[in-house]
Design a protein around this motif. Structure first.
Motif, PDB file in Angstrom:
ATOM      1  N   ALA A 245      17.723  18.168  45.306  1.00 27.16           N
ATOM      2  CA  ALA A 245      16.513  18.788  45.838  1.00 27.16           C
ATOM      3  C   ALA A 245      16.238  20.130  45.151  1.00 27.16           C
ATOM      4  O   ALA A 245      15.084  20.439  44.819  1.00 27.16           O
ATOM      5  CB  ALA A 245      16.645  18.982  47.348  1.00 27.16           C
ATOM      6  N   GLY A 246      17.279  20.920  44.913  1.00 26.54           N
ATOM      7  CA  GLY A 246      17.096  22.207  44.265  1.00 26.54           C
ATOM      8  C   GLY A 246      16.548  22.081  42.854  1.00 26.54           C
ATOM      9  O   GLY A 246      15.628  22.806  42.465  1.00 26.54           O
ATOM     10  N   VAL A 247      17.091  21.148  42.095  1.00 20.91           N
ATOM     11  CA  VAL A 247      16.606  20.951  40.726  1.00 20.91           C
ATOM     12  C   VAL A 247      15.167  20.443  40.744  1.00 20.91           C
ATOM     13  O   VAL A 247      14.336  20.853  39.916  1.00 20.91           O
ATOM     14  CB  VAL A 247      17.525  19.975  39.962  1.00 20.91           C
ATOM     15  N   ALA A 248      14.830  19.553  41.687  1.00 22.35           N
ATOM     16  CA  ALA A 248      13.463  19.043  41.799  1.00 22.35           C
ATOM     17  C   ALA A 248      12.479  20.176  42.059  1.00 22.35           C
ATOM     18  O   ALA A 248      11.365  20.192  41.514  1.00 22.35           O
ATOM     19  CB  ALA A 248      13.383  17.994  42.907  1.00 22.35           C
ATOM     20  N   VAL A 249      12.867  21.155  42.874  1.00 20.34           N
ATOM     21  CA  VAL A 249      12.001  22.298  43.163  1.00 20.34           C
ATOM     22  C   VAL A 249      11.760  23.116  41.900  1.00 20.34           C
ATOM     23  O   VAL A 249      10.618  23.518  41.615  1.00 20.34           O
ATOM     24  CB  VAL A 249      12.617  23.185  44.267  1.00 20.34           C
TER      25      VAL A 249
ATOM     26  N   ALA B 210       8.164  24.603  37.267  1.00 19.86           N
ATOM     27  CA  ALA B 210       7.853  24.551  35.836  1.00 19.86           C
ATOM     28  C   ALA B 210       6.592  23.730  35.590  1.00 19.86           C
ATOM     29  O   ALA B 210       5.790  24.054  34.697  1.00 19.86           O
ATOM     30  CB  ALA B 210       9.032  23.942  35.074  1.00 19.86           C
ATOM     31  N   GLU B 211       6.394  22.676  36.390  1.00 14.51           N
ATOM     32  CA  GLU B 211       5.190  21.860  36.257  1.00 14.51           C
ATOM     33  C   GLU B 211       3.937  22.663  36.573  1.00 14.51           C
ATOM     34  O   GLU B 211       2.903  22.515  35.914  1.00 14.51           O
ATOM     35  CB  GLU B 211       5.296  20.649  37.180  1.00 14.51           C
ATOM     36  N   ASN B 212       4.023  23.526  37.565  1.00 12.77           N
ATOM     37  CA  ASN B 212       2.880  24.378  37.885  1.00 12.77           C
ATOM     38  C   ASN B 212       2.555  25.310  36.723  1.00 12.77           C
ATOM     39  O   ASN B 212       1.378  25.526  36.406  1.00 12.77           O
ATOM     40  CB  ASN B 212       3.175  25.194  39.149  1.00 12.77           C
ATOM     41  N   ILE B 213       3.588  25.836  36.076  1.00 13.38           N
ATOM     42  CA  ILE B 213       3.356  26.703  34.916  1.00 13.38           C
ATOM     43  C   ILE B 213       2.737  25.896  33.781  1.00 13.38           C
ATOM     44  O   ILE B 213       1.800  26.349  33.110  1.00 13.38           O
ATOM     45  CB  ILE B 213       4.678  27.350  34.461  1.00 13.38           C
ATOM     46  N   GLY B 214       3.241  24.677  33.554  1.00 13.30           N
ATOM     47  CA  GLY B 214       2.723  23.838  32.483  1.00 13.30           C
ATOM     48  C   GLY B 214       1.263  23.461  32.681  1.00 13.30           C
ATOM     49  O   GLY B 214       0.468  23.486  31.728  1.00 13.30           O
ATOM     50  N   THR B 215       0.882  23.124  33.913  1.00 11.52           N
ATOM     51  CA  THR B 215      -0.517  22.776  34.155  1.00 11.52           C
ATOM     52  C   THR B 215      -1.410  24.012  34.092  1.00 11.52           C
ATOM     53  O   THR B 215      -2.548  23.950  33.616  1.00 11.52           O
ATOM     54  CB  THR B 215      -0.683  22.075  35.518  1.00 11.52           C
ATOM     55  N   TRP B 216      -0.895  25.161  34.572  1.00 12.78           N
ATOM     56  CA  TRP B 216      -1.672  26.401  34.431  1.00 12.78           C
ATOM     57  C   TRP B 216      -1.933  26.712  32.960  1.00 12.78           C
ATOM     58  O   TRP B 216      -3.021  27.180  32.587  1.00 12.78           O
ATOM     59  CB  TRP B 216      -0.916  27.562  35.075  1.00 12.78           C
TER      60      TRP B 216
ATOM     61  N   GLN C 284      -5.326  24.647  40.083  1.00 14.26           N
ATOM     62  CA  GLN C 284      -4.806  24.916  41.419  1.00 14.26           C
ATOM     63  C   GLN C 284      -3.377  24.401  41.456  1.00 14.26           C
ATOM     64  O   GLN C 284      -2.992  23.573  40.620  1.00 14.26           O
ATOM     65  CB  GLN C 284      -5.656  24.238  42.491  1.00 14.26           C
ATOM     66  N   PRO C 285      -2.564  24.899  42.384  1.00 11.68           N
ATOM     67  CA  PRO C 285      -1.171  24.463  42.421  1.00 11.68           C
ATOM     68  C   PRO C 285      -1.049  22.946  42.535  1.00 11.68           C
ATOM     69  O   PRO C 285      -1.872  22.278  43.165  1.00 11.68           O
ATOM     70  CB  PRO C 285      -0.620  25.159  43.674  1.00 11.68           C
ATOM     71  N   VAL C 286      -0.016  22.430  41.890  1.00 14.73           N
ATOM     72  CA  VAL C 286       0.251  20.990  41.941  1.00 14.73           C
ATOM     73  C   VAL C 286       0.581  20.603  43.377  1.00 14.73           C
ATOM     74  O   VAL C 286       1.245  21.349  44.106  1.00 14.73           O
ATOM     75  CB  VAL C 286       1.425  20.635  41.001  1.00 14.73           C
ATOM     76  N   SER C 287       0.100  19.441  43.791  1.00 10.08           N
ATOM     77  CA  SER C 287       0.331  18.972  45.155  1.00 10.08           C
ATOM     78  C   SER C 287       1.831  18.918  45.464  1.00 10.08           C
ATOM     79  O   SER C 287       2.638  18.502  44.638  1.00 10.08           O
ATOM     80  CB  SER C 287      -0.281  17.583  45.333  1.00 10.08           C
ATOM     81  N   LEU C 288       2.159  19.336  46.676  1.00  4.16           N
ATOM     82  CA  LEU C 288       3.561  19.311  47.101  1.00  4.16           C
ATOM     83  C   LEU C 288       4.108  17.890  47.147  1.00  4.16           C
ATOM     84  O   LEU C 288       5.337  17.699  47.132  1.00  4.16           O
ATOM     85  CB  LEU C 288       3.712  19.977  48.469  1.00  4.16           C
ATOM     86  N   SER C 289       3.241  16.902  47.194  1.00  3.80           N
ATOM     87  CA  SER C 289       3.710  15.515  47.190  1.00  3.80           C
ATOM     88  C   SER C 289       4.450  15.167  45.906  1.00  3.80           C
ATOM     89  O   SER C 289       5.243  14.216  45.874  1.00  3.80           O
ATOM     90  CB  SER C 289       2.531  14.553  47.385  1.00  3.80           C
ATOM     91  N   LYS C 290       4.198  15.953  44.846  1.00  2.00           N
ATOM     92  CA  LYS C 290       4.896  15.704  43.581  1.00  2.00           C
ATOM     93  C   LYS C 290       6.388  16.007  43.683  1.00  2.00           C
ATOM     94  O   LYS C 290       7.174  15.548  42.852  1.00  2.00           O
ATOM     95  CB  LYS C 290       4.280  16.548  42.464  1.00  2.00           C
TER      96      LYS C 290
ATOM     97  N   PHE D  47      11.997  14.484  42.750  1.00  2.00           N
ATOM     98  CA  PHE D  47      13.292  14.170  43.353  1.00  2.00           C
ATOM     99  C   PHE D  47      13.756  12.786  42.902  1.00  2.00           C
ATOM    100  O   PHE D  47      14.921  12.599  42.523  1.00  2.00           O
ATOM    101  CB  PHE D  47      13.183  14.227  44.873  1.00  2.00           C
ATOM    102  N   LEU D  48      12.842  11.818  42.920  1.00  2.00           N
ATOM    103  CA  LEU D  48      13.205  10.463  42.487  1.00  2.00           C
ATOM    104  C   LEU D  48      13.482  10.422  40.988  1.00  2.00           C
ATOM    105  O   LEU D  48      14.362   9.684  40.530  1.00  2.00           O
ATOM    106  CB  LEU D  48      12.089   9.479  42.860  1.00  2.00           C
ATOM    107  N   LEU D  49      12.732  11.223  40.212  1.00  2.00           N
ATOM    108  CA  LEU D  49      13.016  11.275  38.776  1.00  2.00           C
ATOM    109  C   LEU D  49      14.396  11.845  38.519  1.00  2.00           C
ATOM    110  O   LEU D  49      15.082  11.444  37.571  1.00  2.00           O
ATOM    111  CB  LEU D  49      11.955  12.127  38.067  1.00  2.00           C
ATOM    112  N   MET D  50      14.826  12.783  39.380  1.00  2.00           N
ATOM    113  CA  MET D  50      16.172  13.317  39.251  1.00  2.00           C
ATOM    114  C   MET D  50      17.221  12.213  39.357  1.00  2.00           C
ATOM    115  O   MET D  50      18.233  12.229  38.653  1.00  2.00           O
ATOM    116  CB  MET D  50      16.431  14.354  40.353  1.00  2.00           C
TER     117      MET D  50
END
Length: 302
Positions: A222-226, A231-237, A251-257, A262-265
């Protein structure tokens, strides 16, 4: 440090000379452990951090009218980062194969996801496959680089790790669901429940310096997913890619991501586990061996 590169062995030897005078108990000892933990994490993230810096720099300073398209410049920069990782002994050849595997699986997902409109890249540049610029695969490779590097930097060990064939089946189901949920039932919550059931008993043992920390592996996931989500928010910005709800402005990436990361981890961990099989910490094995000998010893020897 397991399977350290030649540069890392020199850095480790220098660090030990500096840390030799640190006491074994008290505030200074705890502070030293914390500093070593942060520095090791930073060292493990060097590929992803370098790539993120390049993406931000391209957003801030790369000219829009440059002869070389920004996406092509990012791809070339990503290749140079990977070459530098090998030339300067920041990565081993064995780790490179794991990273290439991450690159391939990530690019395959990118091709599908951009085709169905999950996200999109700027349509410039020639170093691309369809609508996917080649630098995108390096973002998945950065996750793979972190995974293999943190594994050896912290001499990771595991207790009650599930059978690898079970983890492989679950990881395959997770990867397939990333595709099939677009035209069939989305099984992510069932898959998340299966992850919890499978890894809930697992404890991660990470050697920092003198101390070994123990954490539930699900908490680490969970920590690594966060951090990946941040980093994804920075990349999209920075405009590296955009989700449909960011088309009119960032705008910030949806929290659903977070559930997706987590599953990609899980996929990442399973891929690394097939190259570096999870091991019980050596200290635990030695203690277990001593207990076994003690139980088998005659009473007169106790």
């Amino acid at each position: 440090m397991q399977r350290a590169t030649s540069l890392e062995r020199r850095v480790d030897a220098a660090a030990r000379r500096v840390l030799r005078a640190v006491p074994t108990t008290g505030f200074r000892a705890g502070l030293a452990e914390f500093v070593v933990f942060v520095l090791k994490q930073a060292w493990a993230c060097v590929f992803g951090a370098a790539l993120l810096v390049v993406i931000i720099a391209a957003r801030l300073w790369y000219p829009d009218d440059a002869a070389l398209a920004r996406n092509d410049a990012l791809t070339i920069a990503a290749v140079l980062i990977q070459v530098a990782m090998l030339v300067f002994r920041l990565e081993s050849g064995r780790e490179l194969w794991v990273i290439v595997l991450f690159h391939i699986t990530g690019t395959a997902m990118e091709l599908f996801k951009t085709d169905v409109g999950s996200w999109a890249y700027a349509a410039d540049g020639i170093l691309r496959i369809g609508g996917v610029p080649l630098f995108s695969g390096f973002m998945y490779a950065a996750v793979g680089s972190y995974m293999v590097r943190v594994y050896r930097l912290f001499d990771l060990g595991f207790t009650r790790y599930p059978r690898r064939w079970m983890t492989a089946v679950l990881a395959a189901a997770i990867y397939i669901n990333f595709f099939t949920h677009h035209w069939w039932w989305d099984a992510r919550w069932v898959l998340l429940a299966a992850v919890v059931v499978l890894w809930l008993p697992t404890i991660l043992h990470a050697r920092v310096w003198r101390r070994t920390i123990r954490l539930p592996l699900l908490v680490v996931f969970a920590g690594v997913a966060v951090f990946i989500y941040l980093a994804e928010n920075i990349g999209t910005w920075a405009g590296a890619w955009a989700y449909p709800d960011q088309a009119e402005g960032w705008q910030p990436v949806s929290l659903s991501k977070l559930s997706s990361w987590f599953l990609l981890m899980i996929i990442s961990v399973v891929l690394v586990a097939w190259v570096y099989p999870p091991q019980v910490p050596a200290a635990l094995l030695q203690n277990e061996g001593r207990r076994t000998e003690d139980r088998a010893a005659p009473l007169g020897r106790r």
